[in-house]
Scaffold this motif. Structure first.
Motif, mmCIF file in Angstrom:
data_model
loop_
_atom_site.group_PDB
_atom_site.id
_atom_site.type_symbol
_atom_site.label_atom_id
_atom_site.label_comp_id
_atom_site.label_asym_id
_atom_site.label_seq_id
_atom_site.Cartn_x
_atom_site.Cartn_y
_atom_site.Cartn_z
ATOM 1 N N LEU A 135 0.825 -1.203 0.000
ATOM 2 C CA LEU A 135 0.000 0.000 0.000
ATOM 3 C C LEU A 135 0.863 1.259 0.000
ATOM 4 C CD1 LEU A 135 -2.982 0.736 -0.012
ATOM 5 C CD2 LEU A 135 -2.935 0.779 2.473
ATOM 6 N N LEU A 136 1.962 1.220 0.732
ATOM 7 C CA LEU A 136 2.875 2.369 0.728
ATOM 8 C C LEU A 136 3.536 2.533 -0.643
ATOM 9 C CD1 LEU A 136 4.577 1.984 4.232
ATOM 10 C CD2 LEU A 136 2.802 3.619 3.567
ATOM 11 N N TYR A 137 3.865 1.413 -1.291
ATOM 12 C CA TYR A 137 4.419 1.512 -2.638
ATOM 13 C C TYR A 137 3.409 2.139 -3.584
ATOM 14 C CZ TYR A 137 8.085 -1.693 -1.057
ATOM 15 O OH TYR A 137 9.120 -2.269 -0.374
ATOM 16 N N LEU A 138 2.144 1.746 -3.438
ATOM 17 C CA LEU A 138 1.100 2.297 -4.299
ATOM 18 C C LEU A 138 0.927 3.792 -4.068
ATOM 19 C CD1 LEU A 138 -1.121 1.721 -6.374
ATOM 20 C CD2 LEU A 138 -2.660 1.196 -4.479
ATOM 21 N N LEU A 139 0.955 4.209 -2.794
ATOM 22 C CA LEU A 139 0.851 5.634 -2.491
ATOM 23 C C LEU A 139 2.056 6.392 -3.048
ATOM 24 C CD1 LEU A 139 -0.682 7.898 -1.045
ATOM 25 C CD2 LEU A 139 0.602 7.345 1.028
ATOM 26 N N GLY A 140 3.242 5.831 -2.894
ATOM 27 C CA GLY A 140 4.434 6.465 -3.448
ATOM 28 C C GLY A 140 4.396 6.517 -4.968
ATOM 29 N N LEU A 141 3.851 5.466 -5.610
ATOM 30 C CA LEU A 141 3.749 5.464 -7.067
ATOM 31 C C LEU A 141 2.797 6.555 -7.558
ATOM 32 C CD1 LEU A 141 4.445 4.108 -9.766
ATOM 33 C CD2 LEU A 141 2.526 2.542 -9.377
ATOM 34 N N SER A 142 1.663 6.721 -6.858
ATOM 35 C CA SER A 142 0.698 7.739 -7.274
ATOM 36 C C SER A 142 1.278 9.142 -7.112
ATOM 37 C CB SER A 142 -0.592 7.598 -6.467
ATOM 38 O OG SER A 142 -0.359 7.855 -5.092
ATOM 39 N N THR A 143 1.978 9.383 -5.997
ATOM 40 C CA THR A 143 2.581 10.711 -5.816
ATOM 41 C C THR A 143 3.746 10.931 -6.778
ATOM 42 O OG1 THR A 143 3.987 9.804 -4.050
ATOM 43 C CG2 THR A 143 1.904 10.816 -3.395
ATOM 44 N N GLY A 144 4.501 9.872 -7.062
ATOM 45 C CA GLY A 144 5.589 10.011 -8.031
ATOM 46 C C GLY A 144 5.061 10.311 -9.425
ATOM 47 N N THR A 145 3.945 9.693 -9.795
ATOM 48 C CA THR A 145 3.329 9.986 -11.090
ATOM 49 C C THR A 145 2.872 11.429 -11.160
ATOM 50 O OG1 THR A 145 2.575 7.684 -11.190
ATOM 51 C CG2 THR A 145 1.544 9.242 -12.705
ATOM 52 N N TYR A 146 2.341 11.918 -10.048
ATOM 53 C CA TYR A 146 1.901 13.320 -10.012
ATOM 54 C C TYR A 146 3.081 14.260 -10.222
ATOM 55 C CZ TYR A 146 0.949 17.764 -7.691
ATOM 56 O OH TYR A 146 0.869 19.096 -7.385
ATOM 57 N N VAL A 147 4.198 14.011 -9.514
ATOM 58 C CA VAL A 147 5.369 14.880 -9.650
ATOM 59 C C VAL A 147 5.925 14.801 -11.070
ATOM 60 C CG1 VAL A 147 7.725 15.291 -8.836
ATOM 61 C CG2 VAL A 147 5.923 14.737 -7.199
ATOM 62 N N ALA A 148 5.915 13.598 -11.659
ATOM 63 C CA ALA A 148 6.429 13.455 -13.018
ATOM 64 C C ALA A 148 5.568 14.235 -14.013
ATOM 65 C CB ALA A 148 6.473 11.985 -13.409
ATOM 66 N N HIS A 149 4.255 14.272 -13.790
ATOM 67 C CA HIS A 149 3.378 15.030 -14.681
ATOM 68 C C HIS A 149 3.520 16.536 -14.492
ATOM 69 C CE1 HIS A 149 1.403 11.271 -15.734
ATOM 70 N NE2 HIS A 149 0.694 11.931 -16.645
ATOM 71 N N ARG A 150 4.184 16.950 -13.424
ATOM 72 C CA ARG A 150 4.396 18.380 -13.219
ATOM 73 C C ARG A 150 5.497 18.927 -14.132
ATOM 74 N NH1 ARG A 150 1.758 22.091 -11.178
ATOM 75 N NH2 ARG A 150 3.284 22.929 -9.717
ATOM 76 N N LEU A 151 6.392 18.077 -14.589
ATOM 77 C CA LEU A 151 7.472 18.546 -15.451
ATOM 78 C C LEU A 151 6.964 19.155 -16.758
ATOM 79 C CD1 LEU A 151 10.048 15.655 -14.857
ATOM 80 C CD2 LEU A 151 10.179 18.004 -14.017
ATOM 81 N N PRO A 152 6.036 18.501 -17.469
ATOM 82 C CA PRO A 152 5.503 19.159 -18.678
ATOM 83 C C PRO A 152 4.809 20.488 -18.377
ATOM 84 C CG PRO A 152 4.982 16.815 -18.698
ATOM 85 C CD PRO A 152 5.527 17.125 -17.339
ATOM 86 N N GLU A 153 4.163 20.611 -17.202
ATOM 87 C CA GLU A 153 3.523 21.880 -16.853
ATOM 88 C C GLU A 153 4.567 22.989 -16.739
ATOM 89 O OE1 GLU A 153 0.754 21.858 -13.594
ATOM 90 O OE2 GLU A 153 0.317 19.728 -13.878
ATOM 91 N N VAL A 154 5.696 22.668 -16.109
ATOM 92 C CA VAL A 154 6.758 23.662 -15.962
ATOM 93 C C VAL A 154 7.313 24.055 -17.325
ATOM 94 C CG1 VAL A 154 9.051 24.065 -14.998
ATOM 95 C CG2 VAL A 154 7.318 22.891 -13.645
ATOM 96 N N GLN A 155 7.466 23.078 -18.217
ATOM 97 C CA GLN A 155 7.965 23.385 -19.550
ATOM 98 C C GLN A 155 6.992 24.285 -20.308
ATOM 99 O OE1 GLN A 155 8.756 19.630 -21.417
ATOM 100 N NE2 GLN A 155 10.535 19.184 -20.110
ATOM 101 N N ARG A 156 5.717 24.024 -20.153
ATOM 102 C CA ARG A 156 4.738 24.881 -20.823
ATOM 103 C C ARG A 156 4.756 26.293 -20.227
ATOM 104 N NH1 ARG A 156 1.770 19.921 -20.812
ATOM 105 N NH2 ARG A 156 0.757 20.480 -18.841
ATOM 106 N N ASP A 157 4.943 26.401 -18.906
ATOM 107 C CA ASP A 157 5.066 27.723 -18.292
ATOM 108 C C ASP A 157 6.283 28.475 -18.841
ATOM 109 O OD1 ASP A 157 2.817 27.507 -16.770
ATOM 110 O OD2 ASP A 157 3.858 26.886 -14.929
ATOM 111 N N ARG A 158 7.380 27.760 -19.032
ATOM 112 C CA ARG A 158 8.577 28.394 -19.566
ATOM 113 C C ARG A 158 8.349 28.873 -20.996
ATOM 114 N NH1 ARG A 158 13.828 28.323 -18.073
ATOM 115 N NH2 ARG A 158 13.425 26.770 -16.469
#
Length: 371
Positions: free
Chosen positions: A333-356
């Motif tokens: 369950l902790l791995y699943l929670l970490g995977l979901s939060t890691g996916t969220y952080v990874a999806h933030r990278l394209p947002e930053v690129q679009r902001d730039r």
């Protein structure tokens, strides 16, 4: 012939009767049965209670033998080995503080020990203020004495949470919650700065900050409730610390991702916006929309992270309410929670690129206007 048989039987009876008499004389009489008839004091953790028991001295003498009549440290008093029984569960290690055989009185200090911690947890859950219990006294691993303090009589009320201490804890949590809500509504405590499609600066709610704040208040409130009910200061476990660490790591990772993008703070100062810490007006609809969407619309990464967070919070609160202890999340369950939060952080990278890209486009447009 008949007379001979009768005489033979009479001789056998006469020869056996002394042995029978001796056997019957050697059979000890059953010990008297004590009876719990009164309880003085409050059934609550860390309280001292007094129990009145009928025929306690006779039972003590019958069980302990002649040594039970002696006094001093070397005496063998079965009464000193008695423990309280609540709903048929023995409080191991809670032996009498004082014994008065003449008056049939015992005193107990209702404390939590390593041996009876699980028993107390079962007795105190689920969460409530007071609960009627059956109270008795007896030796461990032996049926307790008969008692008048039964469930139907409701003469023994176990205090799960003292309402005075609960009121103090509620005031503490309410004070922090109100202060936090006031800051969240009127400042950018739960927000992040972003750029709109036209290049203007704005604020939006940060899912990472909301998750971190939610877990903080849930764990903080549960810690206080468990301490009030059981007096346990070691209720936190490794899985709860790992859950809070994952939330903090998500917020930290989100901050690093934002730091790699264009500086909205510098742009805000250049634009003359001095109220960078004041949040614009918002509604519940906007709150939920911004939690599950980015600049391109609804995001599955944000939605699944929010869904898993809400699910684990519900499981957490249910376990605390029913068992008065912090739940233990398994590694999967902790791995699943970490995977979901890691996916969220990874999806933030394209947002930053679009902001730039929007920042660069806005800068080029400004240069063209100047030229």
């Amino acid at each position: 012939m008949n007379r001979f048989v009768v005489q033979l039987l009479a001789c056998l009876l006469v020869s056996l009767s002394p042995a029978v008499w001796a056997q019957s004389a050697a059979t000890p009489a059953p010990p008297p049965v004590p009876h719990v008839n009164a309880l003085i004091g409050e059934l609550e953790i860390d309280r001292i209670i007094e129990v009145h028991i009928d025929r306690l001295a006779d039972w003590n003498l019958a069980i302990g033998g002649p040594a039970a009549t002696r006094t001093g440290p070397a005496s063998v008093h079965p009464a000193w080995q008695l423990v309280p029984y609540l709903d048929g569960r023995a409080l191991t290690g809670v032996t009498p503080l004082a014994v008065d055989l003449g008056q049939g009185r015992l005193q107990f200090h209702l404390r939590i020990t390593a041996q009876n911690r699980d028993t107390w947890t079962h007795l105190l859950s689920p969460l409530t203020f007071q609960r009627a219990v059956q109270f008795s006294v007896g030796l461990e691993q032996v049926d307790p004495f008969a008692t008048d303090l039964t469930l139907t009589s409701r003469r023994a009320l176990l205090t799960v949470i003292n309402w005075r201490w609960l009121l103090a804890a509620v005031l503490i949590v309410a004070t922090f919650s109100l202060a936090f809500c006031a800051l969240a509504m009127h400042t950018t405590l739960l927000m992040e700065r972003c750029k709109l499609l036209d290049g203007t600066l704005s604020h939006r709610f940060s899912l990472a900050k909301v998750q971190l704040a939610l877990w903080f208040f849930v764990i903080f409130s549960a810690f206080l409730v468990i301490w009030l009910a059981t007096g346990n200061l070691d209720s936190l476990n490794s899985s709860i610390v790992a859950t809070l660490s994952i939330s903090a790591g998500t917020a930290l990772g989100d901050t690093f991702v934002k730091a790699a993008g264009p500086s909205t703070a510098t742009a805000a100062l250049q634009a003359g916006n001095k109220d960078t810490f004041l949040a614009p007006g918002w509604t519940a609809r906007r709150f939920m929309r911004e939690l599950v969407s980015d600049d391109e619309g609804c995001s599955i990464a944000r939605f699944q992270m929010l869904a898993w967070t809400v699910a684990l919070v519900i499981v957490f609160l249910a376990d605390v309410f029913d068992d008065l202890q912090m739940p233990v999340f398994g590694p999967e369950l902790l791995y699943l929670l970490g995977l979901s939060t890691g996916t969220y952080v990874a999806h933030r990278l394209p947002e930053v690129q679009r902001d730039r890209q929007r920042t660069d486009a806005a800068s080029q447009a400004a240069l063209q206007r100047v030229s």
